[in-house]
Write an enzyme that holds these catalytic residues in place. Structure first.
Site, mmCIF file in Angstrom:
data_model
loop_
_atom_site.group_PDB
_atom_site.id
_atom_site.type_symbol
_atom_site.label_atom_id
_atom_site.label_comp_id
_atom_site.label_asym_id
_atom_site.label_seq_id
_atom_site.Cartn_x
_atom_site.Cartn_y
_atom_site.Cartn_z
ATOM 1 N N GLU A 191 -47.638 18.038 8.694
ATOM 2 C CA GLU A 191 -48.257 18.231 7.579
ATOM 3 C C GLU A 191 -49.640 17.680 7.459
ATOM 4 O O GLU A 191 -49.959 17.202 6.227
ATOM 5 C CB GLU A 191 -47.342 17.951 6.381
HETATM 6 C C1 ACM Z 1 -41.409 17.154 7.474
HETATM 7 O O1 ACM Z 1 -40.258 17.434 6.814
HETATM 8 N N1 ACM Z 1 -42.576 17.136 6.968
HETATM 9 C C2 ACM Z 1 -40.972 16.834 8.773
#
Ligand code: ACM
Length: 539
Positions: free
Chosen positions: A342
């Site tokens: 992310e």
């Molecule tokens: C995640 O759940 N951001 C790896």
């Protein structure tokens, strides 16, 4: 004469040897009820289990004997003795000097297992007078001991003799894991968890043969591991957590204590330093790290994707080299996780540049890099590992690059997903995951692009936006993590929901005894915590 006397001495010794732990003729014979080892509610289910319908009576006249050149065998024997003590109150001697008052023996033996695929293969033979645990490696004996712990009933039968006897069904178990990597993850960054809380989680995971605990040590809301060369990471970056309830961090000594505690349970700790995104806490502590140019302040919310390191600044890589170096030095396991998920505030080209450089730093410090599946978009070495959580496209890419995959699909394996709409804790952005959904999938068949050969194992991550202590942790993790242990250990053809459901129901007395706040899903007919033994009249 001399030869004869040596021979008779040898015969005498042999006689003593044969009788050592092999007779209960000092006490009246006990007539046991018929048993069925195959009915033992073991989780994970072993490869082979066959019953001989007799019984081994575990009582005060039982002892444990460990052999083997590796001191691990005796350590595991001591571990077993301690667990028997806390479960039954029996204090069994390990390697007793004087077998005088011993009727039965549990042998922990170093033996090569023919055809074993890895280091965790073991066999247990339970007979009327002995239990023999055979394995080549102490790690395997440790797994076998978890099986034994599960076979020992929660309560004794006090009607068979003048003493309490825990009736153990006789038969044979031959076992080894399907996947070598069987893990869970705890996010200590969104909320901090103490060393004691982590240890309790380790104990519970080890009971179900889970052998990896991944610690998500850093995120936007907190940096949880002391770095001696960059002290403000912990003192400033670790001062907050989600909800404004404080924070905290592990000193390196704390971390090493967790690593050593896990190692005694043959569990590997994987430290994760999440970057280049999820780095707000680090950048507040050391603003040169920041690549957003936005005003920096400590963050106690739950948004993601707003932070990034400056991927084009050399001093950032010098910093990462220090951090990775310090953590690698106190991490005996082979892996170091660099996050990589992310990173929405990082430009794609910068992201690739960053991951490529960090992979080399991790390798320089002697570790194998793991990253969330996004890292597959960089030029990864085939020795690095992608943790599949969201993007099958990224996982396919990783497979094509020859990387191994850890299976953590959020829709099936995220422990922080709510069970249903009325769950007390958890999120639901990926799915609601009731106890049957958590179990009813196959890591090896989840995605066409991820073949069995590419899968290192399974990991169930527990993110902590909505939980802040053991009670809440246990509500989300248990019972689902028990199912993930079976998905990673047990052969696919041996897994089925109906059988598992019954065996899971039988875990309630153990979980209650361990004071685990497990979620009592109404999909399971939880067994009463008071053990009820079906008595067969003595003749
Ligand atoms: C995640 O759940 N951001 C790896």
């Amino acid at each position: 004469m001399r030869i004869i006397s040596i021979t008779s001495l040898a015969i005498l010794l042999l006689f003593i040897g044969l009788n050592y732990g092999c007779s209960d003729n000092k006490r009246p014979a006990v007539v046991f009820p018929k048993t069925d080892l195959a009915e033992s509610p073991l989780i994970p289910m072993p490869v082979k289990m066959s019953s001989t319908s007799d019984a081994f009576g575990l009582d005060q006249y039982t002892a444990i004997k460990a052999t083997g050149t590796d001191p691990g065998f005796e350590e595991v024997a001591e571990f077993l003795a301690e667990k028997i003590r806390t479960k039954t109150g029996l204090v069994l001697e390990v390697n007793p000097g004087d077998p005088e008052n011993i009727d039965r023996m549990i042998y922990i033996q170093q033996t090569k297992i023919p055809g074993a695929r890895g280091k965790e293969a073991y066999q247990i033979e339970i007979k009327k007078d002995s239990i023999v645990v055979n394995a080549e490696h102490p790690e395997a004996v440790f797994r076998a001991v978890q099986t034994l712990r599960q076979i020992i009933p929660e309560t004794s039968n006090d009607t068979l003799a003048d003493r309490s006897i825990w009736v153990i069904p006789t038969g044979l178990i031959a076992d080894e894991p399907y996947f070598e990597f069987r893990g869970s993850m705890l996010d200590v960054a969104r909320h901090f968890f103490s060393v004691e809380e982590v240890k309790k989680f380790i104990d519970l995971l080890a009971y179900y043969k889970i052998n990896v605990l991944h610690l998500h040590l850093t995120d936007d809301q907190g940096w949880r591991i002391e770095i001696k060369s960059w002290p403000k990471l912990a003192t400033i970056g670790g001062s907050t957590e989600v909800g404004g309830t404080g924070g905290g961090f592990f000193t390196q000594e704390d971390y090493m204590e967790i690593v050593a505690y896990a190692a005694k349970r043959y569990m590997t700790i994987i430290p994760e330093i999440d970057m280049p995104g999820h780095t707000n806490a680090a950048s507040v502590a050391y603003p040169f790290l920041d690549g957003t140019g936005n005003p920096l302040k400590l963050y106690e919310g739950t948004r993601v994707g707003f932070s990034t390191f400056d991927t084009r600044r050399d001093s950032v890589y010098a910093f990462i080299d220090d951090v990775v170096g310090e953590i690698a030095a106190i991490t005996p396991g082979p892996y170091l996780h660099i996050g990589g998920d992310e990173s929405h505030a990082t430009r794609p080209a910068d992201y690739v540049h960053f991951i490529n450089k960090v992979e080399k730093i991790v390798q320089k410090h002697g570790k194998r890099m793991i990253g969330w599946d996004e890292v597959a978009t960089a030029d990864m070495d085939s020795s690095s590992i992608a943790q599949f959580w969201a993007s099958e496209k990224n996982a396919d890419l990783a497979v094509k690059k020859g990387m191994k995959i850890i299976m953590s699909p959020a829709k099936k394996a995220y422990l922080d997903m709510k069970y249903d709409t009325v769950s007390k804790h958890g999120l639901n952005w990926a799915a609601y995951i009731p106890v049957d959904t958590a179990y009813n999938w196959s890591p090896e068949r989840y995605s066409e692009g991820i073949p069995r050969e590419s899968i290192l194992g399974v990991e169930a991550p527990l993110w902590s936006e909505t939980i802040s202590n053991s009670t809440e942790l246990e509500y989300l993790a248990f019972p689902r993590v028990i199912g993930y242990s079976e998905l990673s250990w047990t052969l696919p053809e041996k897994r089925n929901w109906e059988g598992y459901r019954k065996r899971l129901a039988a875990q309630a007395p153990f979980l209650d005894r361990m004071n685990v706040n497990f979620y009592r899903s109404d999909l399971i007919d939880w067994k009463d915590s008071k053990f009820t033994y079906k008595e067969i009249p003595k003749d």
